[in-house]
Design an enzyme around this catalytic site. Structure first.
Site, PDB file in Angstrom:
ATOM      1  N   ASP A  10     -29.566 -27.276 -17.076  1.00 45.84           N
ATOM      2  CA  ASP A  10     -29.172 -26.005 -17.689  1.00 45.84           C
ATOM      3  C   ASP A  10     -27.991 -26.151 -18.655  1.00 45.84           C
ATOM      4  O   ASP A  10     -26.981 -26.772 -18.328  1.00 45.84           O
ATOM      5  CB  ASP A  10     -28.800 -25.026 -16.564  1.00 45.84           C
ATOM      6  CG  ASP A  10     -28.882 -23.572 -16.985  1.00 45.84           C
ATOM      7  OD1 ASP A  10     -28.387 -23.252 -18.082  1.00 45.84           O
ATOM      8  OD2 ASP A  10     -29.414 -22.767 -16.216  1.00 45.84           O
ATOM      9  N   CYS A  50     -30.638 -17.512 -20.078  1.00 47.29           N
ATOM     10  CA  CYS A  50     -31.499 -18.353 -19.245  1.00 47.29           C
ATOM     11  C   CYS A  50     -32.881 -17.769 -19.013  1.00 47.29           C
ATOM     12  O   CYS A  50     -33.887 -18.448 -19.211  1.00 47.29           O
ATOM     13  CB  CYS A  50     -30.825 -18.605 -17.891  1.00 47.29           C
ATOM     14  SG  CYS A  50     -29.181 -19.347 -17.998  1.00 47.29           S
ATOM     15  N   ASP A 314     -32.824 -25.174 -21.078  1.00 42.71           N
ATOM     16  CA  ASP A 314     -33.182 -23.823 -21.490  1.00 42.71           C
ATOM     17  C   ASP A 314     -32.497 -23.445 -22.800  1.00 42.71           C
ATOM     18  O   ASP A 314     -33.096 -22.846 -23.688  1.00 42.71           O
ATOM     19  CB  ASP A 314     -32.880 -22.804 -20.393  1.00 42.71           C
ATOM     20  CG  ASP A 314     -31.479 -22.947 -19.801  1.00 42.71           C
ATOM     21  OD1 ASP A 314     -30.725 -23.854 -20.218  1.00 42.71           O
ATOM     22  OD2 ASP A 314     -31.149 -22.151 -18.898  1.00 42.71           O
ATOM     23  N   HIS A 315     -31.231 -23.802 -22.955  1.00 40.38           N
ATOM     24  CA  HIS A 315     -30.456 -23.465 -24.158  1.00 40.38           C
ATOM     25  C   HIS A 315     -29.219 -24.344 -24.188  1.00 40.38           C
ATOM     26  O   HIS A 315     -28.983 -25.152 -23.277  1.00 40.38           O
ATOM     27  CB  HIS A 315     -30.063 -21.984 -24.150  1.00 40.38           C
ATOM     28  CG  HIS A 315     -29.420 -21.554 -22.863  1.00 40.38           C
ATOM     29  ND1 HIS A 315     -28.177 -21.988 -22.469  1.00 40.38           N
ATOM     30  CD2 HIS A 315     -29.875 -20.746 -21.870  1.00 40.38           C
ATOM     31  CE1 HIS A 315     -27.882 -21.477 -21.286  1.00 40.38           C
ATOM     32  NE2 HIS A 315     -28.901 -20.723 -20.899  1.00 40.38           N
TER      33      HIS A 315
END
Length: 407
Positions: A10, A50, A314-315
């Site tokens: 993450d 998220c 995710d980012h």
């Protein structure tokens, strides 16, 4: 049939791989995966934060189509997912960690606890470690090992003073062997050790997501004086003057007030900002270390060669570039993310670096087509053409990827 290992770590910035020449952070195990696979250098997420980004990743759909636009916005049950499609091939898709899915409330009683969280499991997955959607399973593990809860996990770390080092330098109260990263990867190792038939595992790791607290030795692994300089204007005021929305981002959004700091706010001096970067890099190297353990286990069990491995996130994370922290912004640091794919039977693509643009919605059709099934028509990601003589995909052997259209 291949084994499939989809790993998300993450809030990982695109450039934070030493295989890409990052001047500070070291990721030897992911570097080895890159040498054995394909690295997509211009890979971007569809959206932040998220929940929406993971929905795009796992459905292959743009946010404007799946409509789960914020954490907590329900995902319409009519949409398929990577897990549901893999079930058509005979897999039992397993999850360790989280997909941050808020489930469709229609057909559920108002008392259903899943209607009060966005940390639900996306339909199609079998959750192997109940409670790993958050920290409940890990905290129970620490309690069993004799840690005092909540103090040993949630209280601010002690010993914050070290000359020249910032407030996120102090190590976590728990040992590195007992960290959330170690615990989650060890659950994955247990699964692949006891599963004989072809498997699909989505390993969803929290780190390097906040809180920016790393256990020893990762907290002191990188000197804040040596981290890359910040991008953006010389002062917050100059940055804010560029556009009214940038001014809003710098003054009103919650990430600037509390995200990632155990005491409820980040100091703004340069020493503290550099230290936060160093701590973030330490968390990345910790993830890399434990992924190396998992990859070694796959080799020891003789299944590595038959395993399709995808590593992504995710980012990204601003890391104080443009005087911003977190991810809910329009800059590249929030949207540009890493992706490495290691495919069986694709020896011609080993070590390739792809400069062409790719998106997280491409991950779903990439995995499906590598396993021999076409992506559904609703999927917005690219359906790519196989190459003669290999079971893998066109762009993996062509650094100048095809135009972005369905075939």
């Amino acid at each position: 049939m291949y084994n499939v290992l989809l790993i998300t770590a993450d809030q990982w910035r695109a450039e934070c791989l030493s295989a890409l020449g990052h001047p500070t952070v070291k990721t030897p195990n992911l570097d080895a995966l890159a040498r054995d696979g394909v690295t997509f250098k211009q890979h971007f997420t569809q959206c932040v934060p998220c929940g929406p980004s993971r929905t795009s990743l796992l459905t292959g759909m743009y946010m404007m189509n799946h409509r789960s636009v914020r954490n907590g916005t329900p995902l319409d049950a009519r949409f398929t997912s990577l897990a549901l499609e893999m079930r058509k091939l005979g897999y039992d898709p397993a999850l360790i960690g989280y997909t941050d899915t808020s489930l469709d409330p229609r057909g559920r009683p108002p008392s259903d606890p899943l209607l009060h969280t966005y940390a639900g499991t996306m339909p199609g997955f079998t959750q192997l470690v109940p409670g790993s959607e958050g920290d409940r399973a890990w905290v129970a593990h620490l309690r069993d090992k004799g840690y005092v809860i909540p103090g040993d996990v949630y209280d601010p770390p002690e010993g914050r003073s070290k000359e020249g080092w910032g407030p996120t330098f102090a190590p976590a109260r728990y040992k590195a062997a007992d960290s959330d990263t170690a615990f989650t990867v060890e659950q994955a190792m247990r699964y692949v050790s006891h599963t004989e038939k072809p498997w699909f595992l989505h390993l969803s790791l929290l780190r390097p997501h906040p809180p920016f607290i790393a256990p020893e030795p990762y907290n002191s692994m990188y000197d804040p004086a040596t981290v890359p300089d910040f991008r953006g204007r010389a002062s917050r005021a100059e940055e804010a003057s560029l556009h009214p929305y940038i001014n809003y981002m710098l003054t009103d959004l919650r990430d600037q007030k509390s995200d990632g700091h155990p005491e409820g706010g980040h100091p703004m001096d340069e020493r503290a900002r550099r230290q936060l970067r160093a701590t973030y890099y330490g968390l990345i190297t910790e993830v890399d270390h434990h992924l190396g353990r998992l990859f070694d286990l796959l080799r020891q069990r003789g299944v590595y060669e038959n395993t399709l491995i995808v590593f992504t996130t995710d980012h990204g994370e601003m890391l104080w570039d443009h005087w911003l922290l977190g991810k809910e912004y329009f800059f590249d640091q929030s949207f540009h993310i890493p992706m490495i794919v290691r495919a069986p039977d694709a020896s011609a693509s080993r070590g390739r670096m792809v400069d062409a643009f790719s998106e997280s919605i491409d991950v779903m059709p990439t995995i499906l087509e590598a396993c021999g099934i076409r992506a559904p028509e609703a999927v917005d990601g690219i359906k790519q053409k196989p190459i003669e003589g290999t079971s893998f995909l066109y762009t993996f052997n062509n650094p100048k990827a095809p135009e972005r259209h369905k075939t």
